[in-house]
Design a protein around this motif. Structure first.
Motif, PDB file in Angstrom:
ATOM      1  N   ASP A 142       0.879  -1.255  -0.041  1.00 30.95           N
ATOM      2  CA  ASP A 142      -0.057   0.177  -0.019  1.00 30.95           C
ATOM      3  C   ASP A 142       0.809   1.238   0.020  1.00 30.95           C
ATOM      4  OD1 ASP A 142      -2.463  -1.256  -0.246  1.00 30.95           O
ATOM      5  OD2 ASP A 142      -2.323  -1.623   1.854  1.00 30.95           O
ATOM      6  N   TYR A 143       2.140   1.090   0.260  1.00 31.29           N
ATOM      7  CA  TYR A 143       3.041   2.144   0.130  1.00 31.29           C
ATOM      8  C   TYR A 143       3.604   2.419  -1.574  1.00 31.29           C
ATOM      9  CZ  TYR A 143       3.061   2.140   5.168  1.00 31.29           C
ATOM     10  OH  TYR A 143       2.955   1.992   6.465  1.00 31.29           O
ATOM     11  N   THR A 180       7.568  -9.446   1.599  1.00 34.46           N
ATOM     12  CA  THR A 180       8.442  -9.537   2.822  1.00 34.46           C
ATOM     13  C   THR A 180       9.695  -9.030   2.717  1.00 34.46           C
ATOM     14  OG1 THR A 180       6.971 -11.437   3.074  1.00 34.46           O
ATOM     15  CG2 THR A 180       9.002 -11.464   4.422  1.00 34.46           C
ATOM     16  N   ALA A 181      10.497  -9.481   1.651  1.00 42.88           N
ATOM     17  CA  ALA A 181      11.764  -8.906   1.544  1.00 42.88           C
ATOM     18  C   ALA A 181      11.971  -7.041   1.464  1.00 42.88           C
ATOM     19  CB  ALA A 181      12.520  -9.418   0.138  1.00 42.88           C
ATOM     20  N   VAL A 182      10.954  -6.591   0.984  1.00 41.48           N
ATOM     21  CA  VAL A 182      11.020  -5.151   1.026  1.00 41.48           C
ATOM     22  C   VAL A 182      10.721  -4.587   2.589  1.00 41.48           C
ATOM     23  CG1 VAL A 182       9.822  -2.855   0.112  1.00 41.48           C
ATOM     24  CG2 VAL A 182      10.224  -4.702  -1.392  1.00 41.48           C
ATOM     25  N   ALA A 183       9.612  -5.269   3.044  1.00 40.37           N
ATOM     26  CA  ALA A 183       9.573  -4.792   4.398  1.00 40.37           C
ATOM     27  C   ALA A 183      10.492  -5.117   5.489  1.00 40.37           C
ATOM     28  CB  ALA A 183       8.151  -5.602   5.047  1.00 40.37           C
ATOM     29  N   ALA A 184      11.337  -6.175   5.279  1.00 38.99           N
ATOM     30  CA  ALA A 184      12.184  -6.415   6.079  1.00 38.99           C
ATOM     31  C   ALA A 184      13.401  -5.560   5.959  1.00 38.99           C
ATOM     32  CB  ALA A 184      12.830  -8.045   6.072  1.00 38.99           C
ATOM     33  N   ALA A 185      13.674  -5.321   4.584  1.00 38.99           N
ATOM     34  CA  ALA A 185      14.710  -4.207   4.427  1.00 38.99           C
ATOM     35  C   ALA A 185      14.566  -2.948   4.897  1.00 38.99           C
ATOM     36  CB  ALA A 185      14.780  -4.132   2.941  1.00 38.99           C
ATOM     37  N   TYR A 186      13.274  -2.282   4.641  1.00 39.58           N
ATOM     38  CA  TYR A 186      12.990  -1.016   5.628  1.00 39.58           C
ATOM     39  C   TYR A 186      13.419  -1.247   7.038  1.00 39.58           C
ATOM     40  CZ  TYR A 186      10.875   1.485   1.581  1.00 39.58           C
ATOM     41  OH  TYR A 186      10.770   2.164   0.615  1.00 39.58           O
ATOM     42  N   GLU A 187      12.954  -2.182   7.418  1.00 38.09           N
ATOM     43  CA  GLU A 187      13.224  -2.579   9.152  1.00 38.09           C
ATOM     44  C   GLU A 187      14.907  -2.478   9.283  1.00 38.09           C
ATOM     45  OE1 GLU A 187      10.701  -5.326  11.388  1.00 38.09           O
ATOM     46  OE2 GLU A 187      12.510  -6.138  12.038  1.00 38.09           O
ATOM     47  N   LYS A 188      15.436  -3.310   8.602  1.00 33.04           N
ATOM     48  CA  LYS A 188      16.713  -3.515   8.824  1.00 33.04           C
ATOM     49  C   LYS A 188      17.690  -2.236   8.511  1.00 33.04           C
ATOM     50  CE  LYS A 188      20.859  -6.226   7.567  1.00 33.04           C
ATOM     51  NZ  LYS A 188      21.474  -6.999   6.499  1.00 33.04           N
ATOM     52  N   GLU A 189      17.104  -1.327   7.784  1.00 35.82           N
ATOM     53  CA  GLU A 189      17.821   0.371   7.763  1.00 35.82           C
ATOM     54  C   GLU A 189      17.127   1.109   8.793  1.00 35.82           C
ATOM     55  OE1 GLU A 189      17.664   1.550   3.750  1.00 35.82           O
ATOM     56  OE2 GLU A 189      18.708  -0.284   2.936  1.00 35.82           O
ATOM     57  N   GLY A 190      16.239   0.605   9.684  1.00 29.81           N
ATOM     58  CA  GLY A 190      15.562   1.820  10.407  1.00 29.81           C
ATOM     59  C   GLY A 190      14.802   2.773   9.930  1.00 29.81           C
ATOM     60  N   ARG A 191      14.108   2.494   8.683  1.00 25.61           N
ATOM     61  CA  ARG A 191      13.452   3.556   8.120  1.00 25.61           C
ATOM     62  C   ARG A 191      11.872   2.993   7.917  1.00 25.61           C
ATOM     63  NH1 ARG A 191      14.187   4.609   2.737  1.00 25.61           N
ATOM     64  NH2 ARG A 191      15.426   3.146   1.896  1.00 25.61           N
ATOM     65  N   PRO A 219       8.497   2.266   6.813  1.00 21.94           N
ATOM     66  CA  PRO A 219       7.913   1.588   5.492  1.00 21.94           C
ATOM     67  C   PRO A 219       7.510   2.551   4.450  1.00 21.94           C
ATOM     68  CG  PRO A 219       6.527   0.623   7.061  1.00 21.94           C
ATOM     69  CD  PRO A 219       7.679   1.635   7.724  1.00 21.94           C
ATOM     70  N   GLY A 220       8.204   2.091   3.018  1.00 19.32           N
ATOM     71  CA  GLY A 220       7.560   2.967   2.096  1.00 19.32           C
ATOM     72  C   GLY A 220       8.263   4.329   1.863  1.00 19.32           C
ATOM     73  N   SER A 221       9.066   4.739   2.728  1.00 17.39           N
ATOM     74  CA  SER A 221       9.862   6.078   2.988  1.00 17.39           C
ATOM     75  C   SER A 221      10.865   6.063   1.680  1.00 17.39           C
ATOM     76  CB  SER A 221      10.431   6.324   4.086  1.00 17.39           C
ATOM     77  OG  SER A 221      11.392   5.157   4.568  1.00 17.39           O
ATOM     78  N   ASP A 222      11.252   7.356   1.319  1.00 21.71           N
ATOM     79  CA  ASP A 222      12.023   7.477   0.025  1.00 21.71           C
ATOM     80  C   ASP A 222      13.584   7.559   0.478  1.00 21.71           C
ATOM     81  OD1 ASP A 222      10.271   7.644  -1.832  1.00 21.71           O
ATOM     82  OD2 ASP A 222       9.666   9.776  -1.641  1.00 21.71           O
ATOM     83  N   PRO A 223      14.571   7.053  -0.116  1.00 25.59           N
ATOM     84  CA  PRO A 223      14.275   6.457  -1.509  1.00 25.59           C
ATOM     85  C   PRO A 223      13.544   4.994  -1.336  1.00 25.59           C
ATOM     86  CG  PRO A 223      16.537   6.238  -0.957  1.00 25.59           C
ATOM     87  CD  PRO A 223      15.825   6.873   0.107  1.00 25.59           C
TER      88      PRO A 223
END
Ligand SMILES: CCCCC/C=C\C/C=C\C/C=C\C/C=C\CCCC(=O)SCCNC(=O)CCNC(=O)[C@H](O)C(C)(C)COP(=O)(O)OP(=O)(O)OC[C@H]1O[C@@H](n2cnc3c(N)ncnc32)[C@H](O)[C@@H]1OP(=O)(O)O
Length: 150
Positions: A8-9, A72-83, A85-89
């Motif tokens: 949805d992001y 799942t990969a996308v969501a986990a990557a945001y979490e790993k970067e501490g950002r 979800p859906g934030s730019d870039p």
């Protein structure tokens, strides 16, 4: 469980995917709810998703695994970067490999539950495992290799 699915992001060119794009009226509308440990998605097959009488088409199942595991990969990557979800870039992955095991016929008429988790996050590669269950019985499982595209 978050109220907003990772897909949805996605907007614009990232929202047209047949599997998960919110702007694709003919698509499957896969939605991944990531809780930090598992990604969850429920799907109710329609009559036209049949392979044999009473049995869900396997290619549909592969498509559900594909987009749910990439989500799942996308969501986990945001979490790993501490950002958030859906934030730019925007973080986006593409599928390099999709491996499906069909364990037993998946019945029509039941809500399907897909539950995914991360096996490996290394560099631009993320490996995701997922099980599809109907009435609490595993019917198929998959492993997806996602490669970071953006
Ligand atoms: C096609 C992508 C175009 C760019 C997309 C950009 C933005 C996306 C835009 C909109 C999307 C929006 C929403 C969509 C949401 C979900 C999409 C659903 C999923 C799909 O529908 S998406 C379409 C189908 N998908 C493709 O159309 C991919 C075609 N393909 C390629 O574009 C390359 O093939 C690529 C990028 C996959 C790899 O190329 P590369 O050069 O980056 O790879 P490289 O050699 O550097 O390997 C790095 C590490 O990946 C491992 N690795 C590589 N290939 C592997 C394989 N096949 N199996 C197992 N592991 C593999 C290596 O072993 C190494 O692992 P290690 O580091 O551990 O050694």
């Amino acid at each position: 469980m978050p109220l907003t699915a990772i897909q949805d992001y996605f907007t614009g060119d990232h929202a047209i995917c047949y599997g998960c794009g919110s702007d694709n009226a003919h698509g499957l509308q896969v939605r991944t709810y990531w809780d930090g440990q598992y990604g969850t998605f429920h799907f109710s097959p329609q009559d036209y998703h049949t392979a044999f009488p009473g049995v869900v088409y396997g290619g549909l199942i592969a498509s559900l695994f594909d987009c749910h595991c990439i989500g799942t990969a996308v969501a986990a990557a945001y979490e790993k970067e501490g950002r958030p979800p859906g934030s730019d870039p925007l973080i986006m992955y593409v599928t390099a490999n999709l491996n499906v095991n069909y364990l037993r016929p998946t019945p029509m008429g039941s809500e399907l539950m897909l539950k995914s988790h991360i096996i490996e996050q290394k560099g631009k590669k993320t490996v995701v495992a997922c099980t599809l269950s109907a009435d609490d019985t595993p019917c198929a499982n998959a492993t997806v290799v996602g490669i970071r595209a953006t």
